[in-house]
Write a protein that holds these residues in place. Structure first.
Motif, PDB file in Angstrom:
ATOM      1  N   UNK A 121       0.812  -1.219   0.000  1.00  0.00           N
ATOM      2  CA  UNK A 121       0.000   0.000   0.000  1.00  0.00           C
ATOM      3  C   UNK A 121       0.843   1.265   0.000  1.00  0.00           C
ATOM      4  N   UNK A 122       2.118   1.145  -0.431  1.00  0.00           N
ATOM      5  CA  UNK A 122       3.023   2.293  -0.396  1.00  0.00           C
ATOM      6  C   UNK A 122       3.534   2.604  -1.792  1.00  0.00           C
ATOM      7  N   UNK A 123       3.903   3.874  -2.007  1.00  0.00           N
ATOM      8  CA  UNK A 123       4.531   4.294  -3.257  1.00  0.00           C
ATOM      9  C   UNK A 123       5.921   4.852  -2.997  1.00  0.00           C
ATOM     10  N   UNK A 124       6.504   4.484  -1.849  1.00  0.00           N
ATOM     11  CA  UNK A 124       7.860   4.903  -1.495  1.00  0.00           C
ATOM     12  C   UNK A 124       8.809   3.744  -1.724  1.00  0.00           C
ATOM     13  N   UNK A 125       9.892   3.976  -2.427  1.00  0.00           N
ATOM     14  CA  UNK A 125      10.841   2.917  -2.739  1.00  0.00           C
ATOM     15  C   UNK A 125      11.498   2.387  -1.468  1.00  0.00           C
ATOM     16  N   UNK A 126      11.599   1.068  -1.383  1.00  0.00           N
ATOM     17  CA  UNK A 126      12.309   0.435  -0.273  1.00  0.00           C
ATOM     18  C   UNK A 126      13.809   0.431  -0.565  1.00  0.00           C
ATOM     19  N   UNK A 127      14.663   0.187   0.434  1.00  0.00           N
ATOM     20  CA  UNK A 127      16.107   0.078   0.168  1.00  0.00           C
ATOM     21  C   UNK A 127      16.438  -0.979  -0.877  1.00  0.00           C
ATOM     22  N   UNK A 128      15.737  -2.118  -0.833  1.00  0.00           N
ATOM     23  CA  UNK A 128      15.972  -3.153  -1.860  1.00  0.00           C
ATOM     24  C   UNK A 128      15.563  -2.646  -3.236  1.00  0.00           C
ATOM     25  N   UNK A 129      14.471  -1.878  -3.289  1.00  0.00           N
ATOM     26  CA  UNK A 129      14.037  -1.321  -4.566  1.00  0.00           C
ATOM     27  C   UNK A 129      15.031  -0.318  -5.113  1.00  0.00           C
ATOM     28  N   UNK A 130      15.572   0.522  -4.235  1.00  0.00           N
ATOM     29  CA  UNK A 130      16.591   1.493  -4.670  1.00  0.00           C
ATOM     30  C   UNK A 130      17.827   0.767  -5.182  1.00  0.00           C
ATOM     31  N   UNK A 131      18.240  -0.294  -4.473  1.00  0.00           N
ATOM     32  CA  UNK A 131      19.431  -1.046  -4.892  1.00  0.00           C
ATOM     33  C   UNK A 131      19.216  -1.695  -6.254  1.00  0.00           C
ATOM     34  N   UNK A 132      18.015  -2.234  -6.490  1.00  0.00           N
ATOM     35  CA  UNK A 132      17.738  -2.861  -7.782  1.00  0.00           C
ATOM     36  C   UNK A 132      17.744  -1.834  -8.905  1.00  0.00           C
ATOM     37  N   UNK A 133      17.110  -0.684  -8.691  1.00  0.00           N
ATOM     38  CA  UNK A 133      17.088   0.349  -9.730  1.00  0.00           C
ATOM     39  C   UNK A 133      18.490   0.878 -10.007  1.00  0.00           C
ATOM     40  N   UNK A 134      19.302   1.012  -8.963  1.00  0.00           N
ATOM     41  CA  UNK A 134      20.686   1.454  -9.176  1.00  0.00           C
ATOM     42  C   UNK A 134      21.464   0.423  -9.990  1.00  0.00           C
ATOM     43  N   UNK A 135      21.104  -0.835  -9.827  1.00  0.00           N
ATOM     44  CA  UNK A 135      21.809  -1.896 -10.543  1.00  0.00           C
ATOM     45  C   UNK A 135      21.494  -1.895 -12.039  1.00  0.00           C
ATOM     46  N   UNK A 136      20.233  -1.597 -12.364  1.00  0.00           N
ATOM     47  CA  UNK A 136      19.852  -1.624 -13.779  1.00  0.00           C
ATOM     48  C   UNK A 136      19.998  -0.262 -14.446  1.00  0.00           C
ATOM     49  N   UNK A 137      20.244   0.782 -13.649  1.00  0.00           N
ATOM     50  CA  UNK A 137      20.313   2.136 -14.205  1.00  0.00           C
ATOM     51  C   UNK A 137      21.348   2.298 -15.319  1.00  0.00           C
ATOM     52  N   UNK A 138      22.584   1.725 -15.197  1.00  0.00           N
ATOM     53  CA  UNK A 138      23.560   1.918 -16.284  1.00  0.00           C
ATOM     54  C   UNK A 138      23.055   1.453 -17.646  1.00  0.00           C
ATOM     55  N   UNK A 139      22.278   0.364 -17.671  1.00  0.00           N
ATOM     56  CA  UNK A 139      21.735  -0.115 -18.947  1.00  0.00           C
ATOM     57  C   UNK A 139      20.644   0.833 -19.442  1.00  0.00           C
ATOM     58  N   UNK A 140      19.781   1.283 -18.536  1.00  0.00           N
ATOM     59  CA  UNK A 140      18.710   2.192 -18.941  1.00  0.00           C
ATOM     60  C   UNK A 140      19.263   3.516 -19.445  1.00  0.00           C
ATOM     61  N   UNK A 141      20.361   3.970 -18.852  1.00  0.00           N
ATOM     62  CA  UNK A 141      20.943   5.254 -19.264  1.00  0.00           C
ATOM     63  C   UNK A 141      21.513   5.186 -20.685  1.00  0.00           C
ATOM     64  N   UNK A 142      21.852   3.977 -21.145  1.00  0.00           N
ATOM     65  CA  UNK A 142      22.404   3.830 -22.497  1.00  0.00           C
ATOM     66  C   UNK A 142      21.317   3.573 -23.544  1.00  0.00           C
ATOM     67  N   UNK A 143      20.052   3.534 -23.120  1.00  0.00           N
ATOM     68  CA  UNK A 143      18.960   3.246 -24.056  1.00  0.00           C
ATOM     69  C   UNK A 143      18.885   4.331 -25.134  1.00  0.00           C
ATOM     70  N   UNK A 144      18.709   3.900 -26.359  1.00  0.00           N
ATOM     71  CA  UNK A 144      18.623   4.825 -27.495  1.00  0.00           C
ATOM     72  C   UNK A 144      17.181   5.155 -27.857  1.00  0.00           C
ATOM     73  N   UNK A 145      16.228   4.594 -27.108  1.00  0.00           N
ATOM     74  CA  UNK A 145      14.817   4.833 -27.378  1.00  0.00           C
ATOM     75  C   UNK A 145      14.145   5.273 -26.073  1.00  0.00           C
ATOM     76  N   UNK A 146      13.107   6.098 -26.151  1.00  0.00           N
ATOM     77  CA  UNK A 146      12.391   6.503 -24.935  1.00  0.00           C
ATOM     78  C   UNK A 146      11.820   5.301 -24.196  1.00  0.00           C
ATOM     79  N   UNK A 147      11.832   5.373 -22.880  1.00  0.00           N
ATOM     80  CA  UNK A 147      11.340   4.294 -22.034  1.00  0.00           C
ATOM     81  C   UNK A 147      10.012   4.698 -21.407  1.00  0.00           C
ATOM     82  N   UNK A 148       9.080   3.764 -21.394  1.00  0.00           N
ATOM     83  CA  UNK A 148       7.804   3.966 -20.707  1.00  0.00           C
ATOM     84  C   UNK A 148       7.874   3.260 -19.361  1.00  0.00           C
ATOM     85  N   UNK A 149       7.604   3.997 -18.291  1.00  0.00           N
ATOM     86  CA  UNK A 149       7.509   3.408 -16.954  1.00  0.00           C
ATOM     87  C   UNK A 149       6.034   3.280 -16.636  1.00  0.00           C
ATOM     88  N   UNK A 150       5.556   2.042 -16.562  1.00  0.00           N
ATOM     89  CA  UNK A 150       4.121   1.765 -16.414  1.00  0.00           C
ATOM     90  C   UNK A 150       3.874   1.053 -15.093  1.00  0.00           C
TER      91      UNK A 150
END
Length: 272
Positions: free
Chosen positions: A122-151
Motif C-alpha cells: 500500500x506504499x509508493x515509497x521505494x524500499x532500500x531493496x528497490x533502490x538497490x535494484x534500480x541502481x543496478x539496472x540504471x547503467x543499462x537504462x541510461x544507455x537506451x537509445x529509445x524513450x522508455x515507458x515506466x508503467x
C-alpha cells in the motif's frame, strides 16, 4: 625338389566388410561435403585462437605456430552497448523467485519488476531493496537509445491495501488502484531522473488493476500483477517526434502545478 607354396598375402574379404567399407566411404564423403560447404570467417577464427593462446600461453609462439615473433592477441570482453534492454537478461538468471521478468519481440522489450521488491504494501515509497535494484539496472537504462515507458500496475485493491481496505474503496473516483500505480511509476521515474536519465527519454503511465498479466484468481497471480513495467519500444522514437510536433506547448503554472486536459498534477508534492 618340391616347389614351395606361394604365400597368400590376403585372404578373401568377407561380404559384410565390403558393405561396411562402402558405408564408411559414403559417410566420409558426406562429412567432407558438409565441411566444404561451411563458410568460416578466418578473421574471427584467428582472433579466437589468438585469445586462447594468448591467455594460456604456448612458449613464445603466437597463433602463427611457426613464428617466433610474439604476435599473441588477447581479446578482452568489452561492455555490450546495444542501446536496448538486452544486457539486462542475465539478471533473470539471478532471480529465481521470479521478481524480474523479461519479454521481447522484434520491436518491444519489457522488463517487469515485481512491486513487492520496490515498495512496501500500500506504499509508493521505494524500499532500500528497490533502490538497490534500480541502481543496478540504471547503467543499462541510461544507455537506451529509445524513450522508455515506466508503467505502474496493481492487483485488486483489497490485496493492495490489506487491513486498510474499507468497503466502498473500489467505487472511489478517481480509482485508488490507478492512483497507486501512477504514484509508484512516478517514484521510479524520479529515481531515474536523479540517476541522470534525461526527462525526454522517459514516459509515465499508470494502469491500476485494469491490465492484469494473469487472472486475479489466486494470490500468486495477483502477486504477478503487482508490477512496474519498463517498456522500450523501438517504434516510439519516431512516434514521439510526431506527437511533439502536433502537441500544443504547455507551461507549468506559477504555483508548480501542471494542467493536462483538466487533470492537475502538483510537481512540488511527493507522490504527485
Amino acid at each position: 625338389m618340391a616347389k614351395k607354396k606361394k604365400k597368400v598375402l590376403c585372404e578373401e574379404m568377407p561380404p559384410w566388410l565390403i558393405t561396411f567399407t562402402d558405408c564408411m566411404t559414403l559417410m566420409l564423403t558426406f562429412f567432407v561435403l558438409l565441411v566444404s560447404m561451411a563458410k568460416v570467417d578466418e578473421r574471427r577464427k584467428l582472433i579466437v585462437l589468438g585469445s586462447i593462446i594468448g591467455t594460456f600461453g604456448w612458449h613464445d609462439k603466437s597463433y602463427e605456430v611457426f613464428s617466433r615473433k610474439d604476435t599473441r592477441r588477447t581479446v578482452e570482453p568489452g561492455p555490450i552497448d546495444s542501446g536496448d534492454l538486452e544486457p539486462l537478461k542475465p539478471l533473470m538468471w539471478e532471480n529465481a523467485e521470479d521478481d524480474l521478468r523479461f519479454e521481447s519481440n522484434r520491436f518491444v522489450q519489457v522488463l517487469s519488476v515485481n512491486a513487492d521488491v520496490l515498495f512496501a504494501p500500500a506504499s509508493a515509497t521505494l524500499t532500500p531493496d528497490g533502490v538497490a535494484l534500480l541502481d543496478r539496472i540504471a547503467p543499462v537504462l541510461l544507455r537506451a537509445q529509445y524513450p522508455l515507458l515506466i508503467a505502474g500496475h496493481t492487483s485488486e485493491l483489497r490485496d493492495e491495501l490489506g487491513l486498510n481496505y474499507e468497503p466502498g474503496d473500489d467505487e472511489r473516483v478517481p480509482d485508488l488502484s490507478w492512483k497507486l500505480s501512477l504514484n509508484r511509476a512516478l517514484a521510479v521515474y524520479r529515481h531515474m531522473l536523479d540517476a541522470g536519465m534525461p526527462a525526454d527519454m522517459l514516459r509515465l503511465e499508470g494502469f491500476g488493476k485494469y491490465l492484469p498479466k494473469a487472472p486475479q484468481t489466486n494470490a500468486e497471480n495477483r502477486r504477478l500483477n503487482r508490477r512496474v513495467d519498463i517498456v522500450l519500444d523501438k517504434r516510439s522514437l519516431r512516434m514521439g517526434q510526431e506527437v511533439r510536433e502536433l502537441a500544443p506547448d504547455r507551461v507549468p503554472a506559477d504555483d508548480g502545478t501542471f494542467d493536462v486536459d483538466g487533470f492537475i498534477f502538483d510537481l512540488n508534492r511527493p507522490g504527485g
